[in-house]
Design an enzyme around this catalytic site. Structure first.
Site, short mmCIF file in Angstrom:
data_model
loop_
_atom_site.label_atom_id
_atom_site.label_comp_id
_atom_site.label_asym_id
_atom_site.label_seq_id
_atom_site.Cartn_x
_atom_site.Cartn_y
_atom_site.Cartn_z
N GLU A 40 0.97 -1.18 -0.14
CA GLU A 40 0.14 -0.05 -0.09
C GLU A 40 0.85 1.23 0.00
O GLU A 40 1.86 1.31 0.62
CB GLU A 40 -0.92 -0.19 1.24
CG GLU A 40 -1.76 1.18 1.55
CD GLU A 40 -2.47 1.24 2.69
OE1 GLU A 40 -3.46 2.02 3.18
OE2 GLU A 40 -1.96 0.46 3.74
N LYS A 110 -10.14 3.56 -1.29
CA LYS A 110 -9.92 2.84 0.15
C LYS A 110 -11.33 3.20 0.81
O LYS A 110 -11.73 4.50 1.07
CB LYS A 110 -8.79 3.11 0.96
CG LYS A 110 -8.61 2.40 1.99
CD LYS A 110 -7.36 2.99 2.80
CE LYS A 110 -6.97 2.05 3.93
NZ LYS A 110 -5.83 2.54 4.55
N CYS A 147 -5.56 -2.66 3.13
CA CYS A 147 -5.02 -2.75 4.53
C CYS A 147 -6.18 -2.56 5.59
O CYS A 147 -6.58 -3.63 6.04
CB CYS A 147 -4.14 -1.41 4.63
SG CYS A 147 -2.78 -1.30 6.17
#
Length: 262
Positions: A40, A110, A147
């Site tokens: 990431e 995200k 994540c």
């Protein structure tokens, strides 16, 4: 399908980081991988400036992505990573990109920003508003996560119910008390929740744990890294996935309604 997971420490110089990505792409291609997952926020990072990832954000048409797309024209892989992409002045989106054949074939902004453990990602980063797409890779349906999304089982389940066989997860998992245990436990749990393979790449370095892993649908770790820069490989088998889902049909046996994005 052979998958590769590249783990490295992102530096504060984006040109160094893009070259590392290109080198890992070349290495994975030479090894016969069809899917490569990188960490990431690989554009830039500085231990002394937590905002550098956002300050260094580029657009979709700038050099970092252009170089990755240029490299991908010469291989047969799908490469997945996340970068900070400019939105408004001083802000960015933590954006997962899937690159194949010289093009970005999928994007995901995200959803779950890391506002936890005394960190506030949302201070400078804009959250996404929609679930990521599934992509096809070598006959497998691949779901995309980033994540902190790992801590939200509804997201993994949503992707599995949409048809995902594999969940990929670029990450930069911060060090801290019990954080390695959280990482390992959550990866296994999401595999078992969904009976999907999990392919997770962790950025390493002074602040992040590394510990990239490939986990099978029964929660068994089939490839793993430690805290150093490395590349790991694993073979994912459609027959194994079919057998696990016949033996452990949690997706069919569930009694709750499907998760819904707020």
């Amino acid at each position: 399908m052979k998958v590769a997971v590249g783990q490295f420490a992102v530096t504060k110089v984006w040109q160094e980081n893009v070259q590392t990505c290109l080198d890992l792409m070349t290495q994975a291609q030479a090894a016969g991988a069809q899917l490569l997952v990188l960490p990431e926020a690989v554009l830039a990072r500085d231990d002394n400036d937590p905002d550098l990832s956002v300050k260094s954000a580029q657009t979709m048409n700038e050099a970092f992505i252009d170089k990755l797309c240029g490299q991908s024209r010469h291989d047969q892989m799908t490469t997945i990573l996340t970068l900070h992409i400019k939105t408004t002045a001083g802000r960015a989106a933590n954006t997962l990109l899937a690159i194949r054949g010289g093009e970005v074939i999928a994007r995901y902004q995200k959803l779950h920003l890391y506002d936890a453990f005394n960190v506030q990602e949302s201070r400078l980063v804009d959250a996404g508003k929609s679930l990521p797409p599934l992509i096809d890779v070598a006959g497998f349906k691949v779901g995309l996560m980033t994540c902190y999304d790992l801590r939200f089982p509804e997201m993994a389940l949503s992707l599995a119910l949409a048809g995902a066989d594999i969940l990929v997860l670029p990450a930069a998992w911060l060090r801290g008390p019990n954080k390695e245990m959280h990482w390992a436990t959550l990866l296994a749990a999401r595999a078992l929740d969904t009976t999907c393979y999990i392919v997770a790449s962790g950025e390493c370095g002074n602040k992040n744990i590394g510990h990239s892993r490939v986990v099978d649908p029964l929660g068994v770790v089939i490839a793993a890294a430690n805290q150093k820069p490395t590349m790991i490989y694993a073979e994912l088998e459609s027959q194994h996935l079919t057998e696990v889902r016949a033996m452990l049909p949690v997706l069919k046996n569930r009694r709750f309604a499907s998760p819904r994005l707020l």
